[in-house]
Design a protein around this motif. Structure first.
Motif, short mmCIF file in Angstrom:
data_model
loop_
_atom_site.label_atom_id
_atom_site.label_comp_id
_atom_site.label_asym_id
_atom_site.label_seq_id
_atom_site.Cartn_x
_atom_site.Cartn_y
_atom_site.Cartn_z
N ALA A 188 0.44 -28.96 27.93
CA ALA A 188 1.73 -28.53 28.30
C ALA A 188 1.83 -27.11 27.40
CB ALA A 188 2.92 -29.33 28.08
N CYS A 189 1.34 -27.27 26.46
CA CYS A 189 1.68 -25.89 25.42
C CYS A 189 0.40 -24.87 25.60
CB CYS A 189 1.90 -26.25 24.12
SG CYS A 189 3.22 -27.06 23.74
N THR A 190 0.77 -23.87 25.57
CA THR A 190 -0.35 -22.92 25.40
C THR A 190 -1.19 -22.64 23.90
OG1 THR A 190 0.90 -21.05 24.85
CG2 THR A 190 0.55 -21.37 27.41
N VAL A 191 -2.25 -22.24 23.88
CA VAL A 191 -2.64 -21.95 22.69
C VAL A 191 -2.01 -21.12 21.66
CG1 VAL A 191 -4.86 -21.08 21.39
CG2 VAL A 191 -5.09 -22.29 23.58
N ALA A 192 -1.27 -20.22 22.13
CA ALA A 192 -0.39 -19.32 21.38
C ALA A 192 0.71 -20.11 20.90
CB ALA A 192 -0.12 -18.36 22.08
N GLU A 193 1.31 -21.00 21.82
CA GLU A 193 2.45 -21.67 21.42
C GLU A 193 2.25 -22.60 20.44
OE1 GLU A 193 4.91 -21.45 25.43
OE2 GLU A 193 3.55 -23.03 25.22
N GLN A 194 0.81 -23.30 20.40
CA GLN A 194 0.55 -24.24 19.31
C GLN A 194 0.36 -23.73 18.03
OE1 GLN A 194 -2.87 -26.35 21.01
NE2 GLN A 194 -2.01 -26.96 22.94
N ASN A 195 -0.06 -22.60 18.24
CA ASN A 195 -0.46 -21.68 16.86
C ASN A 195 0.90 -21.45 16.17
OD1 ASN A 195 -3.26 -21.66 16.86
ND2 ASN A 195 -3.39 -19.97 18.09
N GLU A 196 1.83 -20.90 16.87
CA GLU A 196 3.35 -20.67 16.46
C GLU A 196 3.70 -21.68 15.93
OE1 GLU A 196 7.60 -18.59 17.91
OE2 GLU A 196 5.81 -18.92 19.38
N ILE A 197 3.79 -22.97 16.70
CA ILE A 197 4.61 -24.13 16.02
C ILE A 197 3.75 -24.48 14.63
CG2 ILE A 197 4.55 -26.76 16.39
CD1 ILE A 197 4.81 -25.90 19.45
N LYS A 198 2.39 -24.49 14.63
CA LYS A 198 1.59 -24.73 13.37
C LYS A 198 2.04 -23.82 12.31
CE LYS A 198 -2.58 -26.78 15.80
NZ LYS A 198 -4.02 -26.35 15.83
N ASP A 199 2.43 -22.37 12.45
CA ASP A 199 2.52 -21.52 11.56
C ASP A 199 4.00 -21.86 11.10
OD1 ASP A 199 0.22 -20.11 11.63
OD2 ASP A 199 1.02 -18.50 12.96
N LEU A 200 5.01 -22.35 11.66
CA LEU A 200 6.27 -22.67 11.35
C LEU A 200 6.15 -23.87 10.62
CD1 LEU A 200 8.40 -21.93 14.62
CD2 LEU A 200 8.40 -20.69 12.53
N SER A 201 5.27 -24.83 10.90
CA SER A 201 5.48 -26.06 10.36
C SER A 201 4.65 -25.93 8.95
CB SER A 201 4.49 -27.19 10.90
OG SER A 201 5.08 -27.33 12.27
N SER A 202 3.61 -24.99 9.08
CA SER A 202 2.92 -24.78 7.53
C SER A 202 4.11 -24.20 6.57
CB SER A 202 1.99 -23.90 7.79
OG SER A 202 1.20 -23.56 6.47
N GLU A 203 4.70 -22.98 7.07
CA GLU A 203 5.73 -22.41 6.47
C GLU A 203 6.77 -23.35 5.62
OE1 GLU A 203 7.30 -19.14 8.48
OE2 GLU A 203 5.00 -17.89 8.09
N ALA A 204 7.51 -24.12 6.56
CA ALA A 204 8.42 -25.16 6.12
C ALA A 204 7.61 -26.03 5.27
CB ALA A 204 8.74 -26.05 7.49
N ALA A 205 6.50 -26.45 5.19
CA ALA A 205 5.99 -27.36 4.00
C ALA A 205 5.93 -26.52 2.92
CB ALA A 205 4.60 -27.63 4.70
N THR A 206 5.44 -25.32 2.79
CA THR A 206 5.36 -24.51 1.67
C THR A 206 6.76 -24.24 0.91
OG1 THR A 206 3.60 -23.46 2.26
CG2 THR A 206 4.56 -22.52 0.53
N SER A 207 7.84 -24.19 1.64
CA SER A 207 9.15 -23.84 1.43
C SER A 207 9.73 -25.41 0.77
CB SER A 207 10.26 -23.43 2.44
OG SER A 207 9.81 -22.18 2.81
N GLY A 208 9.12 -26.38 1.30
CA GLY A 208 9.53 -27.67 0.96
C GLY A 208 9.00 -28.11 -0.50
N THR A 209 7.63 -27.60 -0.66
CA THR A 209 7.16 -27.84 -1.78
C THR A 209 7.73 -26.98 -2.88
OG1 THR A 209 5.16 -28.26 -0.76
CG2 THR A 209 5.08 -27.79 -3.14
#
Length: 357
Positions: free
Chosen positions: A283-304
């Motif tokens: 259901a998600c395009t590759v671009a949308e998947q990459n955007e979701i991954k980037d947001l998740s990665s930045e959220a994890a870094t901020s959490g650390t």
């Protein structure tokens, strides 16, 4: 008659002046002749300037000697001798010292002339100077005074004797010492001892004995030690506690910032995931998947970073509170220890007071 007496008086004065003038000229001529004869053979190493300077200094010395200016005459001949060695220089230096009453130095200068070995080619003036020195020194010896200085008492072997402020060599203590006639004050410099000064007047040819008696001197009482300074407040400074508290507050603020950033980006990633229907495969395009991954990665870094900030902040605040509390406690303890205080003491079948007065 008065006219004859006046003429006779003036005639005597004139003859005296003429005789003095003739004597002065004769002395200058003799010295000049001695130097002129001596210089050609022995002045090879000297420059013409030095030779001429020595001759001029000797001439001025002769004038000063004939005028009775003994110290100046000695100085001129000494300077001439420094430029060119000639026994006549030393002879008139010795004669000047004898006129000044400095017999010990005069005798040594005479001895120096007499001890010099002259070869067969030496100028006649040099030989004459040596013969005159040998003859004239015979009259000096009997005029020298002899003084025996003896030092007695504690610390005599470490003391120093002074004669008119000049040190007397230790080797000359206890033996007759040749000295010029005159008045002398003998003093002693010693550690832990002192001696009364002795003043003596010594005539020419006299024999004198001087005894200096040392007596121990009590050491001056030591000054009392300065009063002990009041003990400084033993409590440590509260500054480190305040610094730790401040650092902890900053770290907690950083942790809070990154926690908010973590929650915000994690929420954005979740919303995008749900809105795009990414839960369903494809259901998600590759671009949308990459955007979701980037947001998740930045959220994890901020959490650390948030966790680290909260950890450092908590540790710093804890350390600051500990330092602050222990500082207050130690300061109070030191104050109570140093200041007068009283407290009741209760025990089994006993009651009393304890404190500092």
């Amino acid at each position: 008659m008065s006219g004859l007496l006046l003429r006779a008086s003036w005639s005597g004065v004139a003859r005296s002046r003429v005789a003095s003038w003739v004597s002065r000229l004769a002395l200058q001529a003799a010295l000049a002749g001695a130097l002129v004869v001596a210089l050609p053979d022995d002045a090879v190493a000297q420059t013409a300037e030095e030779v001429a300077g020595a001759r001029e200094l000797a001439r001025q010395g002769a004038e000063a000697f004939a005028a009775g200016e003994w110290q100046q005459a000695h100085d001129y001949f000494e300077r001439a001798e420094s430029l060119f060695h000639a026994p006549p220089h030393l002879l008139y230096m010795a004669r000047s010292k004898e006129k000044l009453g400095e017999l010990v130095e005069a005798l040594e200068l005479y001895n120096k002339i007499v001890r010099e070995q002259l070869d067969s080619t030496a100028p006649r003036a040099f030989v004459d100077a040596q013969e005159s020195a040998a003859e004239e020194m015979k009259a000096i010896e009997p005029r020298l005074a002899r003084v025996t200085v003896t030092l007695e008492g504690p610390g005599a072997d470490r003391a120093e004797v002074l004669a008119n402020g000049k040190p007397v060599p230790a080797a000359l203590l206890g033996v007759p010492r040749p000295m010029d006639p005159g008045t002398y004050e003998f003093t002693v410099v010693a550690e832990g001892a002192e001696a009364e000064p002795v003043v003596v007047t010594i005539d020419a040819g006299a024999r004198e004995s001087v005894t200096l008696r040392l007596t121990a001197v009590e050491a001056a009482p030591l000054a009392p030690p300065p009063p002990a300074a009041e003990p400084a407040d033993s409590g440590s400074s509260p500054v480190p506690a305040y610094v730790a508290l401040g650092a902890g507050a900053v770290a907690l603020g950083v942790g809070t910032f990154f926690l908010i950033d973590h929650l915000g980006k994690k929420g954005d990633a979740d919303d995008l995931f749900n809105d795009r229907g990414c839960a369903l495969d494809g259901a998600c395009t590759v671009a949308e998947q990459n955007e979701i991954k980037d947001l998740s990665s930045e959220a994890a870094t901020s959490g650390t970073l948030s966790i680290v900030g909260f950890g450092v902040g908590a540790a710093a605040v804890g350390a600051g509170l500990f330092l602050l509390l222990t500082n207050d406690s130690s300061t109070e303890t030191a104050r109570q220890h140093n200041e007068p205080h009283v407290r009741p003491v209760l025990g089994w079948r006993s009651v009393g007071l304890s404190g500092r007065f």
